[in-house]
Motif scaffolding. Structure first.
Motif, PDB file in Angstrom:
ATOM      1  N   ILE A 157      17.948  -2.167 -40.051  1.00 13.31           N
ATOM      2  CA  ILE A 157      16.660  -1.654 -40.525  1.00 13.31           C
ATOM      3  C   ILE A 157      16.498  -0.181 -40.177  1.00 13.31           C
ATOM      4  O   ILE A 157      15.956   0.606 -40.951  1.00 13.31           O
ATOM      5  CB  ILE A 157      15.496  -2.463 -39.916  1.00 13.31           C
ATOM      6  CG1 ILE A 157      15.720  -3.971 -40.099  1.00 13.31           C
ATOM      7  CG2 ILE A 157      14.179  -2.044 -40.536  1.00 13.31           C
ATOM      8  CD1 ILE A 157      15.861  -4.411 -41.520  1.00 13.31           C
ATOM      9  N   ASN A 179      12.899  -9.580 -41.175  1.00 11.44           N
ATOM     10  CA  ASN A 179      13.173  -8.276 -41.797  1.00 11.44           C
ATOM     11  C   ASN A 179      14.669  -8.090 -42.050  1.00 11.44           C
ATOM     12  O   ASN A 179      15.074  -7.554 -43.086  1.00 11.44           O
ATOM     13  CB  ASN A 179      12.653  -7.147 -40.913  1.00 11.44           C
ATOM     14  CG  ASN A 179      11.146  -6.961 -41.030  1.00 11.44           C
ATOM     15  OD1 ASN A 179      10.528  -7.450 -41.975  1.00 11.44           O
ATOM     16  ND2 ASN A 179      10.558  -6.266 -40.077  1.00 11.44           N
ATOM     17  N   PHE A 211       6.336 -12.298 -43.319  1.00  9.75           N
ATOM     18  CA  PHE A 211       6.446 -10.891 -42.935  1.00  9.75           C
ATOM     19  C   PHE A 211       5.237 -10.394 -42.146  1.00  9.75           C
ATOM     20  O   PHE A 211       5.191  -9.216 -41.765  1.00  9.75           O
ATOM     21  CB  PHE A 211       6.657 -10.025 -44.181  1.00  9.75           C
ATOM     22  CG  PHE A 211       7.950 -10.316 -44.881  1.00  9.75           C
ATOM     23  CD1 PHE A 211       9.137  -9.789 -44.409  1.00  9.75           C
ATOM     24  CD2 PHE A 211       7.980 -11.126 -45.999  1.00  9.75           C
ATOM     25  CE1 PHE A 211      10.343 -10.067 -45.034  1.00  9.75           C
ATOM     26  CE2 PHE A 211       9.180 -11.408 -46.645  1.00  9.75           C
ATOM     27  CZ  PHE A 211      10.362 -10.875 -46.162  1.00  9.75           C
TER      28      PHE A 211
END
Length: 334
Positions: free
Chosen positions: A168, A133, A124
């Motif tokens: 996201i 992600n 990440f």
């Protein structure tokens, strides 16, 4: 009330309580049997596929990354990116959430490699974390399904529906469910209980396994799940008769993946919203459960995280279960 009447009342009340307990245990046992059967079929097919490999051929995997590029000789159809990470360091094993094959194909860490390739291990903290992600967000939805099956009592008659593909920008990960009530309004303590179950799953550091199976086997595995059974034909039709399954612990669901390697990658997590989105039949309803999370190790101050929590409570705009499905979209559950 006479003494005999009082005694009779107590006997009747005890009988009623025993009957209620029996029904709860019966429902729990039926659910447990279904989960056990699904896991047994998953394990048997996993074993069958491994035994069917036959002759083991060698492949070259060119690892690109720190501390230096290196070529590894691995076993075709057996070795995984995680096995490659084991040749590098314990740190690579712990930090690597996802793999990237030949510079463009996201690959599960525990999914066997199928040919010689280049390999990058993603975490990440990389400069372009979009791919990892998305896998994290998808995994959060998958874990939410597992958490929901653990916290709801049998009498709620919970049925998992599906979870939309990760976005996201939406601000929340999602799982859609059906409950046999049209008036569920969860309390804060109930939502905290779901969040706590997510954290428990993370603490268990459960490996997330992938398995591709034929439609017939998937139908057998989900024969007790109304909505999964209905979705499987369309999923298989778009995947040459195959269905991709994922497992963590004893929880199995359908998803095209990929997902991160383990539940330990989940850090701070809040399941904060449950929206009723449609009635289902005379007594049930669809609910969209939503949450927000950070990867393990990421720190955010209380105020900033509070903004994320508030945003995640707004109804996620992804396609709802009762809305028509567009042909050009994937029918996989995520």
């Amino acid at each position: 009330m006479t003494m005999s009447a009082t005694k009779l009342h107590k006997i009747s009340w005890c009988a009623l309580r025993q009957l209620q307990q029996y029904r709860t245990k019966a429902n729990f046992s039926a659910g447990s049997a279904s989960i056990a059967s699904r896991n047994e079929l998953f394990t048997q097919e996993q074993r069958r596929q491994r035994e069917a490999i036959g002759r083991i051929d060698k492949i070259e995997v060119r690892y690109l990354g720190l501390p230096e590029d290196v070529t590894l000789v691995m076993n075709n159809q057996i070795s995984t990116p995680f096995n490659c990470a084991q040749h590098l360091s314990e740190g690579h094993c712990r930090r690597s959430a996802l793999a990237l094959i030949d510079g463009s194909v996201p690959w599960d860490m525990h999914r066997p490699l199928q040919e010689s390739c280049t390999l990058q291990l993603l975490n990440f903290n990389i400069s372009e974390p979009h791919v990892v992600n998305k896998a994290f967000w998808r995994t959060c939805s998958f874990m939410l399904g597992a958490a929901l099956t653990r916290v709801f009592k049998a009498e709620a008659k919970l049925q998992l529906h599906s979870f939309p593909g990760p976005n996201i920008k939406s601000g929340s990960f999602v799982h859609d469910i059906v409950l046999e009530t049209q008036s569920w309004q969860p309390t804060k303590s109930e939502m905290r209980a779901i969040s706590a179950e997510m954290i428990k799953l993370a603490a268990q550091d459960l490996r997330i396994e992938r398995l591709d199976v034929q439609q017939e086997l998937a139908q057998e595995m989900f024969k007790d799940s109304k909505y999964k059974s209905e979705q499987l034909p369309s999923i298989a039709q778009q995947s040459n008769g195959r269905v991709t399954l994922y497992r963590l612990g004893d929880h199995i669901d359908i998803s095209r993946g990929p997902m991160v390697a383990s539940t330990h990658f989940l850090g701070k997590c809040t399941v904060g919203a449950a929206h009723k989105v449609a009635d289902e039949g005379p007594a049930g309803a669809f609910y969209r459960i939503q949450g927000v999370a950070l990867p393990c190790g990421f720190k955010l101050n209380h105020v900033a995280y509070g903004f994320l929590e508030e945003r995640s409570q707004k109804l996620n705009p992804a396609r709802l279960p009762h809305e028509p499905f567009e042909e050009h979209q994937q029918m996989q559950l995520s």
